[in-house]
Design a protein around this motif. Structure first.
Motif, PDB file in Angstrom:
ATOM      1  N   SER A   1       0.853  -1.184   0.000  1.00  0.00           N
ATOM      2  CA  SER A   1       0.000   0.000   0.000  1.00  0.00           C
ATOM      3  C   SER A   1       0.890   1.236   0.000  1.00  0.00           C
ATOM      4  O   SER A   1       1.823   1.335   0.801  1.00  0.00           O
ATOM      5  CB  SER A   1      -0.947   0.001   1.206  1.00  0.00           C
ATOM      6  OG  SER A   1      -0.210  -0.072   2.400  1.00  0.00           O
ATOM      7  N   ALA A   2       0.631   2.148  -0.941  1.00  0.00           N
ATOM      8  CA  ALA A   2       1.420   3.372  -1.092  1.00  0.00           C
ATOM      9  C   ALA A   2       0.530   4.466  -1.663  1.00  0.00           C
ATOM     10  O   ALA A   2      -0.631   4.216  -2.016  1.00  0.00           O
ATOM     11  CB  ALA A   2       2.627   3.127  -1.991  1.00  0.00           C
ATOM     12  N   ASP A   3       1.079   5.675  -1.764  1.00  0.00           N
ATOM     13  CA  ASP A   3       0.307   6.821  -2.263  1.00  0.00           C
ATOM     14  C   ASP A   3       0.083   6.750  -3.766  1.00  0.00           C
ATOM     15  O   ASP A   3      -0.919   7.247  -4.274  1.00  0.00           O
ATOM     16  CB  ASP A   3       1.019   8.132  -1.898  1.00  0.00           C
ATOM     17  CG  ASP A   3       1.103   8.312  -0.393  1.00  0.00           C
ATOM     18  OD1 ASP A   3       0.039   8.382   0.246  1.00  0.00           O
ATOM     19  OD2 ASP A   3       2.222   8.368   0.145  1.00  0.00           O
ATOM     20  N   ALA A   4       1.037   6.155  -4.511  1.00  0.00           N
ATOM     21  CA  ALA A   4       0.910   6.057  -5.964  1.00  0.00           C
ATOM     22  C   ALA A   4       1.761   4.896  -6.475  1.00  0.00           C
ATOM     23  O   ALA A   4       2.714   4.475  -5.810  1.00  0.00           O
ATOM     24  CB  ALA A   4       1.334   7.360  -6.632  1.00  0.00           C
ATOM     25  N   PHE A   5       1.406   4.382  -7.652  1.00  0.00           N
ATOM     26  CA  PHE A   5       2.130   3.282  -8.290  1.00  0.00           C
ATOM     27  C   PHE A   5       2.327   3.597  -9.761  1.00  0.00           C
ATOM     28  O   PHE A   5       1.451   4.200 -10.395  1.00  0.00           O
ATOM     29  CB  PHE A   5       1.325   1.973  -8.196  1.00  0.00           C
ATOM     30  CG  PHE A   5       1.204   1.421  -6.809  1.00  0.00           C
ATOM     31  CD1 PHE A   5       2.100   0.482  -6.340  1.00  0.00           C
ATOM     32  CD2 PHE A   5       0.175   1.828  -5.969  1.00  0.00           C
ATOM     33  CE1 PHE A   5       1.981  -0.038  -5.069  1.00  0.00           C
ATOM     34  CE2 PHE A   5       0.037   1.327  -4.693  1.00  0.00           C
ATOM     35  CZ  PHE A   5       0.956   0.375  -4.242  1.00  0.00           C
ATOM     36  N   SER A   6       3.439   3.154 -10.323  1.00  0.00           N
ATOM     37  CA  SER A   6       3.601   3.225 -11.769  1.00  0.00           C
ATOM     38  C   SER A   6       2.953   1.978 -12.363  1.00  0.00           C
ATOM     39  O   SER A   6       2.738   0.978 -11.661  1.00  0.00           O
ATOM     40  CB  SER A   6       5.082   3.303 -12.155  1.00  0.00           C
ATOM     41  OG  SER A   6       5.735   2.084 -11.858  1.00  0.00           O
ATOM     42  N   LYS A   7       2.636   2.009 -13.673  1.00  0.00           N
ATOM     43  CA  LYS A   7       1.976   0.871 -14.322  1.00  0.00           C
ATOM     44  C   LYS A   7       2.869  -0.366 -14.277  1.00  0.00           C
ATOM     45  O   LYS A   7       2.395  -1.477 -14.035  1.00  0.00           O
ATOM     46  CB  LYS A   7       1.624   1.228 -15.763  1.00  0.00           C
ATOM     47  CG  LYS A   7       0.509   2.236 -15.879  1.00  0.00           C
ATOM     48  CD  LYS A   7       0.244   2.610 -17.314  1.00  0.00           C
ATOM     49  CE  LYS A   7      -0.790   3.717 -17.382  1.00  0.00           C
ATOM     50  NZ  LYS A   7      -0.962   4.218 -18.750  1.00  0.00           N
ATOM     51  N   SER A   8       4.170  -0.158 -14.488  1.00  0.00           N
ATOM     52  CA  SER A   8       5.092  -1.297 -14.485  1.00  0.00           C
ATOM     53  C   SER A   8       5.215  -1.909 -13.093  1.00  0.00           C
ATOM     54  O   SER A   8       5.360  -3.125 -12.952  1.00  0.00           O
ATOM     55  CB  SER A   8       6.464  -0.887 -15.015  1.00  0.00           C
ATOM     56  OG  SER A   8       7.018   0.139 -14.211  1.00  0.00           O
ATOM     57  N   ALA A   9       5.131  -1.077 -12.041  1.00  0.00           N
ATOM     58  CA  ALA A   9       5.202  -1.577 -10.669  1.00  0.00           C
ATOM     59  C   ALA A   9       3.975  -2.423 -10.355  1.00  0.00           C
ATOM     60  O   ALA A   9       4.095  -3.507  -9.769  1.00  0.00           O
ATOM     61  CB  ALA A   9       5.316  -0.422  -9.687  1.00  0.00           C
ATOM     62  N   ILE A  10       2.792  -1.952 -10.756  1.00  0.00           N
ATOM     63  CA  ILE A  10       1.561  -2.714 -10.539  1.00  0.00           C
ATOM     64  C   ILE A  10       1.646  -4.059 -11.258  1.00  0.00           C
ATOM     65  O   ILE A  10       1.299  -5.106 -10.693  1.00  0.00           O
ATOM     66  CB  ILE A  10       0.322  -1.912 -11.004  1.00  0.00           C
ATOM     67  CG1 ILE A  10       0.114  -0.690 -10.106  1.00  0.00           C
ATOM     68  CG2 ILE A  10      -0.936  -2.777 -11.011  1.00  0.00           C
ATOM     69  CD1 ILE A  10      -0.944   0.277 -10.589  1.00  0.00           C
ATOM     70  N   ALA A  11       2.152  -4.035 -12.506  1.00  0.00           N
ATOM     71  CA  ALA A  11       2.271  -5.266 -13.285  1.00  0.00           C
ATOM     72  C   ALA A  11       3.201  -6.264 -12.600  1.00  0.00           C
ATOM     73  O   ALA A  11       2.898  -7.462 -12.530  1.00  0.00           O
ATOM     74  CB  ALA A  11       2.781  -4.942 -14.688  1.00  0.00           C
ATOM     75  N   LYS A  12       4.340  -5.800 -12.063  1.00  0.00           N
ATOM     76  CA  LYS A  12       5.307  -6.697 -11.414  1.00  0.00           C
ATOM     77  C   LYS A  12       4.770  -7.239 -10.092  1.00  0.00           C
ATOM     78  O   LYS A  12       4.989  -8.405  -9.767  1.00  0.00           O
ATOM     79  CB  LYS A  12       6.633  -5.980 -11.196  1.00  0.00           C
ATOM     80  CG  LYS A  12       7.416  -5.800 -12.484  1.00  0.00           C
ATOM     81  CD  LYS A  12       8.790  -5.241 -12.247  1.00  0.00           C
ATOM     82  CE  LYS A  12       9.510  -5.077 -13.583  1.00  0.00           C
ATOM     83  NZ  LYS A  12      10.850  -4.578 -13.436  1.00  0.00           N
ATOM     84  N   ILE A  13       4.075  -6.387  -9.320  1.00  0.00           N
ATOM     85  CA  ILE A  13       3.512  -6.832  -8.036  1.00  0.00           C
ATOM     86  C   ILE A  13       2.439  -7.897  -8.276  1.00  0.00           C
ATOM     87  O   ILE A  13       2.408  -8.934  -7.613  1.00  0.00           O
ATOM     88  CB  ILE A  13       2.948  -5.632  -7.234  1.00  0.00           C
ATOM     89  CG1 ILE A  13       4.098  -4.734  -6.756  1.00  0.00           C
ATOM     90  CG2 ILE A  13       2.124  -6.100  -6.046  1.00  0.00           C
ATOM     91  CD1 ILE A  13       3.660  -3.385  -6.230  1.00  0.00           C
TER      92      ILE A  13
END
Length: 149
Positions: A126-138
């Motif tokens: 849980s964080a304030d914002a995510f990049s698209k690539s970070a969401i994909a990797k998680i």
């Protein structure tokens, strides 16, 4: 040793010139301040950037660019850092407090998760914002990305 060779011990006498102690001292009269002008007056202090009346460089050069007053500044944390935290702390949930406690961000910083690096651990982040690539990797590692509002 003779009287004409005597000198005071090193550091025992002030090397500072004595100002305003009469003409015989060599520093009397105007007391090394010159004649008239702002610097001859008491209480004078030169402003930062003053160039003797010449147009100061900060006024001479043009203003450039734009500063957005509503800009939101994020502290970027890569998924490789999340993997490091997960390995060292042995946790499966990473939130703001975990990242701050690990020393990767200050307590007032907004945190954005970025996608640089590899992630193998199944994490709920849980964080304030995510990049698209970070969401994909998680999500590829079986985890969940939760945006804090």
């Amino acid at each position: 040793m003779k009287l004409n060779n005597l000198t005071p011990a090193a550091g025992s006498r002030s090397s500072q010139k004595r100002i305003g102690r009469g003409e015989g001292s060599g520093h009397g009269g105007t007391s090394t301040r010159g004649h008239k002008g702002a610097q001859a007056r008491s209480g004078y202090s030169r402003k930062i950037g003053f160039e003797g009346g010449q147009m100061p460089i900060q006024r001479l050069l043009p203003k450039w660019g734009f500063t957005n007053p509503t800009r939101v500044e994020y502290k970027g944390i890569n998924v490789s850092v999340l993997q490091t935290i997960a390995d060292s702390k042995n946790v499966d949930t990473i939130d703001r407090e975990t990242i701050i406690a690990a020393g990767y961000a200050s307590k007032n910083a907004l945190i954005k998760i970025l996608g640089n690096g590899e992630l193998t651990a199944k994490l709920e982040v849980s964080a304030d914002a995510f990049s698209k690539s970070a969401i994909a990797k998680i999500e590829a590692a079986g985890g969940k990305a939760i945006t804090i509002e």
